[in-house]
Motif scaffolding. Structure first.
Motif, PDB file in Angstrom:
ATOM      1  N   SER A 137      -4.507   1.273  -7.553  1.00 37.81           N
ATOM      2  CA  SER A 137      -3.210   0.600  -7.500  1.00 37.81           C
ATOM      3  C   SER A 137      -3.058  -0.237  -6.233  1.00 37.81           C
ATOM      4  N   LYS A 138      -2.056  -1.097  -6.272  1.00 40.63           N
ATOM      5  CA  LYS A 138      -1.719  -1.929  -5.118  1.00 40.63           C
ATOM      6  C   LYS A 138      -0.184  -2.086  -5.066  1.00 40.63           C
TER       7      LYS A 138
ATOM      8  N   LYS B 114       6.682   4.452  -0.032  1.00 41.36           N
ATOM      9  CA  LYS B 114       6.123   4.029   1.257  1.00 41.36           C
ATOM     10  C   LYS B 114       6.139   2.516   1.377  1.00 41.36           C
ATOM     11  N   ALA B 115       5.804   1.825   0.314  1.00 39.12           N
ATOM     12  CA  ALA B 115       5.799   0.356   0.354  1.00 39.12           C
ATOM     13  C   ALA B 115       7.197  -0.174   0.637  1.00 39.12           C
TER      14      ALA B 115
ATOM     15  N   ASP C 179       1.232  -2.557   6.346  1.00 36.12           N
ATOM     16  CA  ASP C 179       0.419  -2.034   5.250  1.00 36.12           C
ATOM     17  C   ASP C 179      -0.037  -0.607   5.539  1.00 36.12           C
ATOM     18  N   TYR C 180      -0.564   0.035   4.491  1.00 37.28           N
ATOM     19  CA  TYR C 180      -0.966   1.440   4.575  1.00 37.28           C
ATOM     20  C   TYR C 180      -2.002   1.678   3.484  1.00 37.28           C
TER      21      TYR C 180
ATOM     22  N   GLY D 157       0.796  -1.216   0.000  1.00 39.33           N
ATOM     23  CA  GLY D 157       0.000   0.000   0.000  1.00 39.33           C
ATOM     24  C   GLY D 157       0.828   1.265   0.000  1.00 39.33           C
ATOM     25  N   GLY D 158       0.169   2.380   0.326  1.00 33.07           N
ATOM     26  CA  GLY D 158       0.820   3.678   0.274  1.00 33.07           C
ATOM     27  C   GLY D 158       1.112   4.044  -1.168  1.00 33.07           C
ATOM     28  N   ASN D 159       2.383   4.268  -1.453  1.00 33.94           N
ATOM     29  CA  ASN D 159       2.864   4.495  -2.815  1.00 33.94           C
ATOM     30  C   ASN D 159       4.209   3.799  -2.928  1.00 33.94           C
TER      31      ASN D 159
ATOM     32  N   CYS E 196      -3.979   2.989   0.280  1.00 38.91           N
ATOM     33  CA  CYS E 196      -3.413   3.374  -1.011  1.00 38.91           C
ATOM     34  C   CYS E 196      -4.515   3.815  -1.976  1.00 38.91           C
ATOM     35  N   HIS E 197      -4.090   4.301  -3.136  1.00 41.39           N
ATOM     36  CA  HIS E 197      -5.023   4.736  -4.191  1.00 41.39           C
ATOM     37  C   HIS E 197      -5.856   3.542  -4.653  1.00 41.39           C
TER      38      HIS E 197
END
Length: 496
Positions: A267-268, A199-200, A260-261, A194-196, A263-264
């Motif tokens: 996307s994954k 961040k991942a 995890d975080y 997650g995140g971007n 996300c958009h």
């Protein structure tokens, strides 16, 4: 409120670096002991045994667990209410601590960091700068996690952005299956979801700092999708049969950690970073009461292990010829005695340049009928002839192997698998590839009775050394017929 001083921060970083260089985290040792006790593959059990023996020796002798003493990762969380008494930039203070820790004369560590990475790649000579991650909270303390991460495991990092409907499990399993053994299993797999992209990757790295708790999770059962994924990956990765050092066995990972975080929706992002058998990290807090203190682990944590000697063959290197190498078969365990040469990436590049120019190597160095050990040793201290000297990942030398075979080397010693074109060359030239155990650097160094630089001294640990060894433990990974233990071993133990 007591002040947190610049001196306290720098000294704590330096002490932490020294501490993690020779003490495995206690939970990691316990995980390795459990893996050793339940391992059914003789080759993998022997490798884990060497790693545990090495770990105890390092704890007692205060010398590095691995010759690759790593790049430094610092996670620092600064409390907004902390009373800081500092004059220099926090980044400079941290790097001063890193330099102090790596240049300690009682336990000199290897410098692996190069500046100008796309150009000259010049060693910084004190392992700085660290990679530093900052965050803040509302406390009156500073929280710091220091980790040293080896290049072999860092080089196996993976990242992708999956479609929202794609399977994270499938992506991880596919990449682990092709990751090879260059990351020195058994170890820990860190995953960020997650995140971007950045961040991942950060979460994957940060997850590796967590406590090994997969068995606790298994006992109580998963409570959410992430915990379900952790358990499934842990069980199924170990069913792949890769095992310790890729030799084939039932334990490849001791734990799978996931952060995890959000996300958009379109996307994954998923990142994966392994941590090797030289797992090194520690967490501490500073509250104004001086530098951090680190407690010595109880030596009873480590079992007394003796390696089985009845299946090990003693070999005098001076007796070996291209004609009699065929007596050794893939999977054989040997104790080597005699003289070997060392060379890593930079030395191989130089050697090929000299070969192509038709020039002899400096100082009359002759590679014909010699074994080449892929190693960049730690500098010696006190009465050592060489510091910890474990193998580096051999696939980096694959591009040079044809030239080395044409020069006439007899064989190679490194770690992990070779690519198929290299295996074909080994078979064509009736050569042999041996592996030493990654994560057993101090143990291996005890078998090195003499060491001298022969060429390229200016390249430091990348120079060509001559080692005189006595009973150096190695395994035949690829024999003269091209049979590879890294193919046959995992195939035998795979159950999925």
């Amino acid at each position: 409120m007591k002040k947190i001083t610049e001196k306290d921060i720098q000294q704590s970083i330096a002490d932490a670096i020294q501490y993690i260089s020779y003490y495995h985290p206690e939970d990691f040792v316990k995980g390795m002991v459990e893996a050793y006790e339940k391992e059914k593959s003789e080759a993998a059990k022997n490798a884990i045994g060497q790693i545990l023996i090495n770990s105890k020796m390092c704890a007692m002798g205060h010398r590095p667990l691995c010759q690759d003493t790593g790049s430094v990762n610092v996670f620092i969380k600064v409390g907004t209410k902390a009373d800081l008494d500092i004059q220099n930039e926090l980044e400079d203070i941290i790097n001063a601590g890193v330099a102090q820790g790596y240049t300690d004369p009682d336990n000199t560590l290897r410098y692996s960091i190069v500046s100008d990475p796309a150009g000259e790649r010049k060693n910084t000579k004190n392992n700085t700068p660290a990679v530093i991650h900052y965050s803040v909270n509302n406390s009156d303390k500073i929280e710091i996690t220091v980790a040293a991460k080896g290049g072999g495991s860092e080089n196996k990092s993976k990242f992708t952005v999956l479609n929202p409907s794609d399977s994270i499990y499938d992506w991880v399993m596919e990449n682990v299956a092709h990751m090879g053994a260059g990351w020195c299993p058994p170890g820990i797999l860190g995953i960020g979801i997650g995140g971007n992209p950045e961040k991942a990757m950060l979460m994957a790295k940060e997850s590796l700092m967590g406590h090994l708790d997969i068995h606790e999770l298994k006992a109580r059962g998963p409570k959410n999708a992430v915990e379900e994924l952790r358990l499934k990956l842990y069980e199924d990765i170990n069913k792949l049969g890769m095992g310790a050092q890729g030799l084939g066995g039932i334990t490849t990972v001791l734990d799978v950690k996931i952060l995890d975080y959000p996300c958009h929706a379109a996307s994954k992002p998923v990142a994966m970073i392994p941590n090797c058998a030289a797992t090194r990290h520690i967490h501490f807090e500073l509250d104004g009461n001086g530098p951090a203190t680190f407690n010595k682990p109880d030596l009873d944590l480590w079992p007394d292990i003796e390696l089985p000697m009845d299946t090990i063959k003693r070999v005098n290197i001076e007796d070996l010829t291209k004609e009699n190498l065929s007596q050794f078969k893939s999977g054989d365990t040997l104790l080597l005695s005699g003289k070997i040469l060392t060379a890593r990436d930079a030395a191989h590049k130089k050697i090929v340049e000299y070969k192509n120019a038709g020039k002899p190597l400096p100082n009359g160095v002759d590679l014909k009928d010699r074994f080449i050990y892929y190693v960049g040793p730690v500098d010696p201290v006190r009465d050592e002839v060489v510091g910890p000297a474990g193998p580096t990942t051999s696939t980096r030398m694959d591009k040079f192997t044809k030239d080395m075979m044409e020069i006439g080397i007899m064989g190679m010693i490194g770690k992990a698998e070779r690519k198929q074109p290299t295996i074909d060359l080994i078979k064509e030239y009736k050569s042999m590839y041996l592996i030493a155990t990654g994560g057993a650097a101090y143990l291996i160094s005890q078998s090195i009775k003499g060491a001298k630089v022969l060429a390229f001294e200016e390249m430091g640990m990348e120079a060509i050394y001559e080692f005189e060894v006595k009973d150096m433990p190695v395994t035949v990974a690829v024999d003269t017929e091209g049979n590879s233990i890294h193919t046959t071993g995992p195939k035998k133990w795979r159950t999925i």
